[in-house]
Design an enzyme around this catalytic site. Structure first.
Site, PDB file in Angstrom:
ATOM      1  N   LYS A 326     -46.424 115.940 -11.460  1.00  0.00           N
ATOM      2  CA  LYS A 326     -46.550 115.041 -12.610  1.00  0.00           C
ATOM      3  C   LYS A 326     -45.889 115.623 -13.855  1.00  0.00           C
ATOM      4  CE  LYS A 326     -50.394 112.216 -11.092  1.00  0.00           C
ATOM      5  NZ  LYS A 326     -51.742 111.687 -11.369  1.00  0.00           N
ATOM      6  N   ARG A 360     -54.637 115.886  -3.968  1.00  0.00           N
ATOM      7  CA  ARG A 360     -53.715 114.832  -3.526  1.00  0.00           C
ATOM      8  C   ARG A 360     -52.297 115.308  -3.826  1.00  0.00           C
ATOM      9  NH1 ARG A 360     -51.233 110.261  -5.788  1.00  0.00           N
ATOM     10  NH2 ARG A 360     -51.040 108.488  -4.364  1.00  0.00           N
TER      11      ARG A 360
END
Length: 379
Positions: A326, A360
């Site tokens: 991210k 995740r």
């Protein structure tokens, strides 16, 4: 004689058992070796002075700002420093005290004996849409099945399949379009009984798509809206599915437009409590909490949520963290999505250290290896 300084992060219980300490002593000494730092905001100054004295009486301490003793300000923020045993003793003491300390005692009790597990599950990401922020996670048709089999072989415990991008500014699509993207993969997984090889998770908040997947072997619903839709909650309850409740401020289209919080830990926890209560009303028994890294948070809030994951353990649910590749990594060390594997590993290992039990990820093999090494380092 040999003297060795041990790490504060070792498995103390195991070390004590190795020494041959009796079972009763293991429990007592383990409590003494567990430390708590608890920040208490907006406390009545009278309560702060009482709490300070009570903390000292059990061997703990309370850091208070100047002017607390003289009550020159009506309310203060304080920091409690205590071992596990001291925290238990202090919580009992405050039950009979005024100025809101009785309520505080319940809060302190909720932090006693937080679970500490080294069981970590890796959730592998697969996207069936062509606009996800990391192109290497995009697969369709037979390539998607091959990728899922590869991730299982690499050690993935859960496969998370999605058909709609939730990156900041992404474009929403209809449930029908989402299902069209996912149906061939869901059908192939069902025909090959892949649900017997791994846990299958659906990254969606569309009831039409969720119903289709749960009917065909999926057992986890990864809902970025945190069960905002009653129909999603009803489906999870009726199928006996596990619900991943994620926090997001705003929508994917608006979430990064100046997100603000009074206290991000408190605000996210309040949200979790509300949605847990809702889930229970719909008969959902299994829940996983995800604080939503990058979903309506600035860098400082993302860092606070990762660093203080343990705060949410008192809610009694497994914690999931998904920071894989991210943009927060770019804010810390300039990079693009192709260059963020190392940053992803660093964030996820810190989250695991702080109590997260599911990560995740896009890179299953690398995370499985890193977690195995981390476990070995924990003793």
């Amino acid at each position: 004689m040999v003297v060795e300084k041990l790490s504060d992060s070792i498995d103390l219980r195991r070390e004590l058992q190795t020494l041959g300490v009796d079972s009763g002593g293991v429990g007592i000494l383990e409590d003494k070796g567990t430390s708590h730092l608890i920040r208490i905001r907006d406390l009545h100054v009278g309560a702060a002075n009482i709490l300070k004295q009570d903390a000292l009486s059990v061997g703990a301490d309370l850091a208070v700002p100047r002017g607390t003793v003289t009550a020159s300000v009506p309310r203060v923020d304080v920091l409690l420093i205590a071992t596990e045993r001291q925290l238990q003793q202090l919580a009992k003491k405050e039950k009979a005290q005024p100025f809101g300390l009785k309520q505080l005692s319940s809060e302190l009790e909720s932090f006693c004996r937080l679970p500490n597990t080294t069981d970590v599950s890796v959730m592998g990401i697969l996207n069936a849409n062509d606009d996800s922020f990391y192109h290497a996670s995009r697969f369709q048709g037979t390539k998607a099945i091959e990728r899922i089999e590869t991730m299982i072989g690499e050690g993935a415990d859960i496969i998370d399949l999605g058909g709609v991008s939730s990156r900041p500014g992404s474009v929403a699509v209809s449930a029908e379009e989402e299902l069209n993207r996912l149906r061939p993969i869901i059908d192939a997984l069902y025909e090959q009984r892949m649900y017997e090889k791994t846990k299958l998770s659906l990254d969606s908040y569309a009831p039409l798509v969720i119903d289709y997947a749960l009917e065909r072997g999926f057992h986890i619903v990864n809902d970025i809206t945190g069960l905002a839709d009653d129909e999603v909650a009803r489906l999870c309850g009726s199928y006996g599915a596990t619900a991943v409740i994620m926090h997001m401020q705003g929508t994917p289209q608006t979430m990064q437009e100046n997100p603000t919080y009074d206290s991000v830990l408190h605000d996210v926890e309040v949200f979790f409590k509300e949605r847990i209560e809702k889930a229970e009303k719909f008969g959902i028994r299994e829940m996983i909490l995800d604080c939503g890294i990058g979903f309506g948070k600035r860098l400082e809030e993302n860092l606070a949520l990762i660093t203080h994951q343990r705060h949410f353990l008192r809610l009694g649910k497994e914690l999931l963290v998904g920071a894989s590749r991210k943009s927060m990594i770019d804010a810390l060390s300039p990079s693009n999505s192709e260059e963020r594997l190392a940053g992803s590993l660093a964030i996820h290992l810190k989250a695991i250290e702080e109590g997260a039990s599911i990560v995740r990820v896009h890179d299953v093999k690398e995370h499985v290896q890193a977690i195995r090494v981390w476990k070995a380092l924990q003793g």
